[in-house]
Design a protein around this motif. Structure first.
Motif, PDB file in Angstrom:
ATOM      1  N   GLN A   1      -0.072 -10.056   1.077  1.00 52.32           N
ATOM      2  CA  GLN A   1       1.494  -9.920   1.237  1.00 52.32           C
ATOM      3  C   GLN A   1       1.801 -11.290   1.055  1.00 52.32           C
ATOM      4  O   GLN A   1       2.755 -11.797   0.777  1.00 52.32           O
ATOM      5  CB  GLN A   1       1.926  -9.083   2.096  1.00 52.32           C
ATOM      6  CG  GLN A   1       3.349  -8.713   1.716  1.00 52.32           C
ATOM      7  CD  GLN A   1       3.453  -7.871   0.394  1.00 52.32           C
ATOM      8  OE1 GLN A   1       2.773  -7.193   0.020  1.00 52.32           O
ATOM      9  NE2 GLN A   1       4.653  -8.529  -0.146  1.00 52.32           N
TER      10      GLN A   1
ATOM     11  N   ARG B   1      -3.626  -3.898 -11.248  1.00 51.38           N
ATOM     12  CA  ARG B   1      -3.340  -2.364 -11.161  1.00 51.38           C
ATOM     13  C   ARG B   1      -4.519  -1.591 -11.910  1.00 51.38           C
ATOM     14  O   ARG B   1      -4.161  -0.628 -12.790  1.00 51.38           O
ATOM     15  CB  ARG B   1      -1.951  -2.409 -12.041  1.00 51.38           C
ATOM     16  CG  ARG B   1      -0.953  -3.248 -11.693  1.00 51.38           C
ATOM     17  CD  ARG B   1       0.482  -3.064 -12.345  1.00 51.38           C
ATOM     18  NE  ARG B   1       1.428  -3.974 -11.865  1.00 51.38           N
ATOM     19  CZ  ARG B   1       2.202  -3.610 -10.874  1.00 51.38           C
ATOM     20  NH1 ARG B   1       1.911  -2.728  -9.918  1.00 51.38           N
ATOM     21  NH2 ARG B   1       3.042  -4.681 -10.499  1.00 51.38           N
TER      22      ARG B   1
ATOM     23  N   THR C   1      -9.936  -0.317  -0.814  1.00 52.03           N
ATOM     24  CA  THR C   1      -9.153   0.777  -1.212  1.00 52.03           C
ATOM     25  C   THR C   1      -8.009   1.089  -0.298  1.00 52.03           C
ATOM     26  O   THR C   1      -6.755   1.503  -0.634  1.00 52.03           O
ATOM     27  CB  THR C   1     -10.094   2.052  -1.432  1.00 52.03           C
ATOM     28  OG1 THR C   1     -11.254   1.803  -2.419  1.00 52.03           O
ATOM     29  CG2 THR C   1      -9.378   3.052  -1.857  1.00 52.03           C
TER      30      THR C   1
ATOM     31  N   VAL D   1      -5.040  -1.917  -0.759  1.00 47.19           N
ATOM     32  CA  VAL D   1      -4.454  -1.742  -1.963  1.00 47.19           C
ATOM     33  C   VAL D   1      -3.336  -0.791  -1.907  1.00 47.19           C
ATOM     34  O   VAL D   1      -2.042  -0.530  -2.250  1.00 47.19           O
ATOM     35  CB  VAL D   1      -5.278  -1.560  -3.153  1.00 47.19           C
ATOM     36  CG1 VAL D   1      -4.514  -1.092  -4.450  1.00 47.19           C
ATOM     37  CG2 VAL D   1      -6.246  -2.670  -3.460  1.00 47.19           C
ATOM     38  N   LYS D   2      -3.886   0.137  -1.127  1.00 46.73           N
ATOM     39  CA  LYS D   2      -2.829   1.586  -1.024  1.00 46.73           C
ATOM     40  C   LYS D   2      -1.688   1.119  -0.159  1.00 46.73           C
ATOM     41  O   LYS D   2      -0.534   1.583  -0.501  1.00 46.73           O
ATOM     42  CB  LYS D   2      -3.608   2.646  -0.344  1.00 46.73           C
ATOM     43  CG  LYS D   2      -2.808   4.073  -0.206  1.00 46.73           C
ATOM     44  CD  LYS D   2      -3.492   5.313   0.576  1.00 46.73           C
ATOM     45  CE  LYS D   2      -2.712   6.296   0.552  1.00 46.73           C
ATOM     46  NZ  LYS D   2      -3.410   7.513   1.196  1.00 46.73           N
TER      47      LYS D   2
ATOM     48  N   PHE E   1      -5.080  -5.696  -6.702  1.00 41.01           N
ATOM     49  CA  PHE E   1      -3.512  -5.187  -6.869  1.00 41.01           C
ATOM     50  C   PHE E   1      -2.705  -5.754  -7.915  1.00 41.01           C
ATOM     51  O   PHE E   1      -2.079  -4.839  -8.574  1.00 41.01           O
ATOM     52  CB  PHE E   1      -3.032  -5.582  -5.566  1.00 41.01           C
ATOM     53  CG  PHE E   1      -1.514  -5.315  -5.517  1.00 41.01           C
ATOM     54  CD1 PHE E   1      -1.057  -4.183  -5.009  1.00 41.01           C
ATOM     55  CD2 PHE E   1      -0.438  -6.292  -5.681  1.00 41.01           C
ATOM     56  CE1 PHE E   1       0.290  -3.665  -5.061  1.00 41.01           C
ATOM     57  CE2 PHE E   1       1.025  -5.979  -5.330  1.00 41.01           C
ATOM     58  CZ  PHE E   1       1.302  -4.526  -5.170  1.00 41.01           C
TER      59      PHE E   1
ATOM     60  N   ALA F   1      -4.175  -6.531   4.426  1.00 40.12           N
ATOM     61  CA  ALA F   1      -2.834  -6.421   3.494  1.00 40.12           C
ATOM     62  C   ALA F   1      -1.943  -7.496   3.876  1.00 40.12           C
ATOM     63  O   ALA F   1      -1.181  -7.831   3.177  1.00 40.12           O
ATOM     64  CB  ALA F   1      -2.208  -5.150   3.778  1.00 40.12           C
TER      65      ALA F   1
ATOM     66  N   GLN G   1      -8.034   0.699 -10.628  1.00 44.15           N
ATOM     67  CA  GLN G   1      -8.482   1.540  -9.245  1.00 44.15           C
ATOM     68  C   GLN G   1      -9.845   0.610  -8.655  1.00 44.15           C
ATOM     69  O   GLN G   1     -10.760   0.134  -9.175  1.00 44.15           O
ATOM     70  CB  GLN G   1      -9.186   2.665  -9.553  1.00 44.15           C
ATOM     71  CG  GLN G   1      -8.207   3.675 -10.389  1.00 44.15           C
ATOM     72  CD  GLN G   1      -7.125   4.162  -9.345  1.00 44.15           C
ATOM     73  OE1 GLN G   1      -7.572   4.286  -8.051  1.00 44.15           O
ATOM     74  NE2 GLN G   1      -5.904   4.312  -9.718  1.00 44.15           N
TER      75      GLN G   1
ATOM     76  N   ASP H   1       2.122   5.020   7.121  1.00 47.98           N
ATOM     77  CA  ASP H   1       1.196   4.071   6.198  1.00 47.98           C
ATOM     78  C   ASP H   1       0.434   3.201   6.842  1.00 47.98           C
ATOM     79  O   ASP H   1      -0.798   3.094   6.538  1.00 47.98           O
ATOM     80  CB  ASP H   1       2.311   3.535   5.415  1.00 47.98           C
ATOM     81  CG  ASP H   1       3.062   4.328   4.388  1.00 47.98           C
ATOM     82  OD1 ASP H   1       2.712   5.407   3.805  1.00 47.98           O
ATOM     83  OD2 ASP H   1       4.258   3.726   4.167  1.00 47.98           O
TER      84      ASP H   1
ATOM     85  N   LEU I   1      -0.785  -1.926   0.069  1.00 51.06           N
ATOM     86  CA  LEU I   1       0.107  -2.889  -0.476  1.00 51.06           C
ATOM     87  C   LEU I   1       1.302  -2.241  -1.419  1.00 51.06           C
ATOM     88  O   LEU I   1       1.961  -3.065  -1.660  1.00 51.06           O
ATOM     89  CB  LEU I   1      -0.974  -3.813  -1.282  1.00 51.06           C
ATOM     90  CG  LEU I   1      -1.617  -4.914  -0.635  1.00 51.06           C
ATOM     91  CD1 LEU I   1      -2.607  -5.485  -1.418  1.00 51.06           C
ATOM     92  CD2 LEU I   1      -0.513  -6.076   0.057  1.00 51.06           C
ATOM     93  N   GLN I   2       0.751  -1.224  -1.983  1.00 50.81           N
ATOM     94  CA  GLN I   2       1.750  -0.447  -2.676  1.00 50.81           C
ATOM     95  C   GLN I   2       3.120   0.102  -2.255  1.00 50.81           C
ATOM     96  O   GLN I   2       3.981   0.298  -2.903  1.00 50.81           O
ATOM     97  CB  GLN I   2       0.805   0.849  -3.560  1.00 50.81           C
ATOM     98  CG  GLN I   2      -0.302   0.314  -4.608  1.00 50.81           C
ATOM     99  CD  GLN I   2      -0.956   1.280  -4.768  1.00 50.81           C
ATOM    100  OE1 GLN I   2      -1.050   2.404  -4.244  1.00 50.81           O
ATOM    101  NE2 GLN I   2      -1.948   1.109  -5.912  1.00 50.81           N
ATOM    102  N   VAL I   3       3.091   0.041  -0.838  1.00 60.01           N
ATOM    103  CA  VAL I   3       4.089   0.538  -0.136  1.00 60.01           C
ATOM    104  C   VAL I   3       4.814  -0.857   0.712  1.00 60.01           C
ATOM    105  O   VAL I   3       5.820  -0.674   1.520  1.00 60.01           O
ATOM    106  CB  VAL I   3       4.025   1.456   0.738  1.00 60.01           C
ATOM    107  CG1 VAL I   3       3.728   2.685   0.043  1.00 60.01           C
ATOM    108  CG2 VAL I   3       2.896   1.355   1.735  1.00 60.01           C
TER     109      VAL I   3
END
Length: 398
Positions: free
Chosen positions: A318, A265, A286, A289-290, A262, A314, A267, A302, A292-294
């Motif tokens: 966080q 940044r 995967t 991380v997806k 994360f 996550a 993939q 989500d 964590l992006q929100v």
């Protein structure tokens, strides 16, 4: 100093040592089990080293297996348990920086111990608990210090993986690397490219979940080992940021990788494939991380798409990134979802076909829309309520 050998794994193996000694040879407990027992940590595999050559071990014991006889290791099968007994040995030059060109069996314990990586791993123990310490390993254990046996440059040229083991032990044991050993790692970091990714990854994974991850990571960066690790060379700034996170011990490998990726940044698939990680870990990281992006305010959808394991992972990450993050609130939000998987949806494709809807893209789209609305709480998860709505959504009727 004597080591208490009443721990079951040691106690069960003492007869092996005694039988070898009765035959006229030396035998000792060696390696990580000795180190961990002295530190009061749980021990795992009990390793035995002996002056007896492999053929002599096989004559002493009726049941053996040749698990690594070319390197002097014979598995002694005793009362249903296997114990690896390895002959004292010296090693030739290491042209590939990992494996010796050949080994020579010797009768000397001192010759065997001086080829080991760190002083804390170069201790030997007799069957009565007497500790043999030829390189001040006990002193280094007392001072929580990692120091190479003899010349550190020679040790790292023999086996470049030892440099990764150093930063891994630093994290696992909360030990510091003494200056000469650390300087030798920095001088020889480039040798890491000769080591297989799988072996480097095994050490790095254990570093990520250690009790002093921060110290291990900081020396991984300062010695520039990172520059010779898969796809890390361009990420010193992000690695440093990662190393500065609170040093709370992580509960899972997925949390460590998710936090790192994360911050990098990059993939997850690309990074974790380069590190030869399992498909299971790649999938979980995967998804994490997806999510964590929100974060810190994910929608119900989500959370639903992430799944329980990724939500838990996550949440831990966080908390590292934002110490005042409310993990309990996120757990409750996930638990409160009307459904947690498509299997729990009251409506199925079979229900729609029975109602006269033709299978195809329109039906799939309708089911997806229904699923999203149920997750959002906009529709109750009841077949009688969902079926007419989904039927109306499906334009392609039989």
């Amino acid at each position: 100093m004597r080591l208490d050998l009443t721990q079951p794994d040691f106690k069960a193996a003492i007869p092996i040592l005694k039988k070898i000694e009765a035959a006229g040879y030396e035998a000792y407990f060696v390696g990580g089990s000795v180190r961990d027992a002295i530190l009061g940590l749980p021990i795992h595999d009990v390793d035995i080293a002996s002056s007896a050559y492999p053929a002599e071990i096989k004559r002493i014991f009726k049941r053996t297996a040749d698990t690594g006889i070319e390197h002097g290791t014979v598995m002694v099968l005793d009362h249903g348990t296997g114990y690896e007994v390895t002959t004292f040995r010296t090693e030739s030059r290491y042209q590939d920086f990992r494996r010796p060109d050949h080994v020579t069996f010797v009768r000397s314990l001192a010759e065997d111990l001086k080829r080991r990586d760190f002083t804390i791993n170069a201790l030997a123990v007799r069957h009565d608990g007497t500790i043999i310490d030829l390189f001040d390993g006990l002193k280094d254990l007392q001072h929580h210090q990692l120091r190479a046996v003899g010349n550190p440059h020679e040790r790292f040229h023999e086996d470049a993986l030892r440099m990764m083991r150093a930063v891994r032990f630093e994290s696992q044991l909360r030990f510091g690397i003494e200056p000469a050993t650390k300087a030798a790692i920095a001088d020889n970091a480039k040798l890491l490219v000769h080591i297989s990714v799988e072996r480097v990854a095994a050490e790095f994974n254990r570093l990520l979940t250690g009790i002093d991850r921060r110290a291990g990571l900081q020396d991984f960066i300062e010695t520039r080992l990172f520059a010779y690790a898969p796809k890390m060379a361009a990420h010193e700034t992000a690695l440093t940021q990662f190393s500065q996170l609170p040093d709370t011990q992580l509960t899972s490998l997925a949390s460590g990788w998710a936090a790192l990726i994360f911050l990098l940044r990059t993939q997850p698939l690309v990074m974790l494939k380069a590190w030869k990680q399992s498909n299971e870990l790649i999938t979980l990281v995967t998804q994490t991380v997806k999510l964590l992006q929100v974060m810190p305010n994910p929608t119900a959808w989500d959370l639903y798409q992430a799944g329980e394991a990724a939500v838990t992972t996550a949440s831990e990450v966080q908390k590292l990134l934002t110490p005042d993050f409310d993990q309990q609130q996120l757990a409750e939000a996930y638990a409160a979802l009307p459904i947690h998987s498509k299997k729990e949806l009251a409506l199925t494709g079979a229900d729609l076909i029975k109602a006269g809807v033709r299978p195809g893209p329109a039906m799939g789209k309708a089911l997806n829309q229904i699923e999203q609305r149920v997750v959002a709480g906009a529709l109750p998860n009841e077949l009688k309520k969902l079926l007419p709505i989904a039927t109306e959504m499906s334009q392609d009727r039989l």
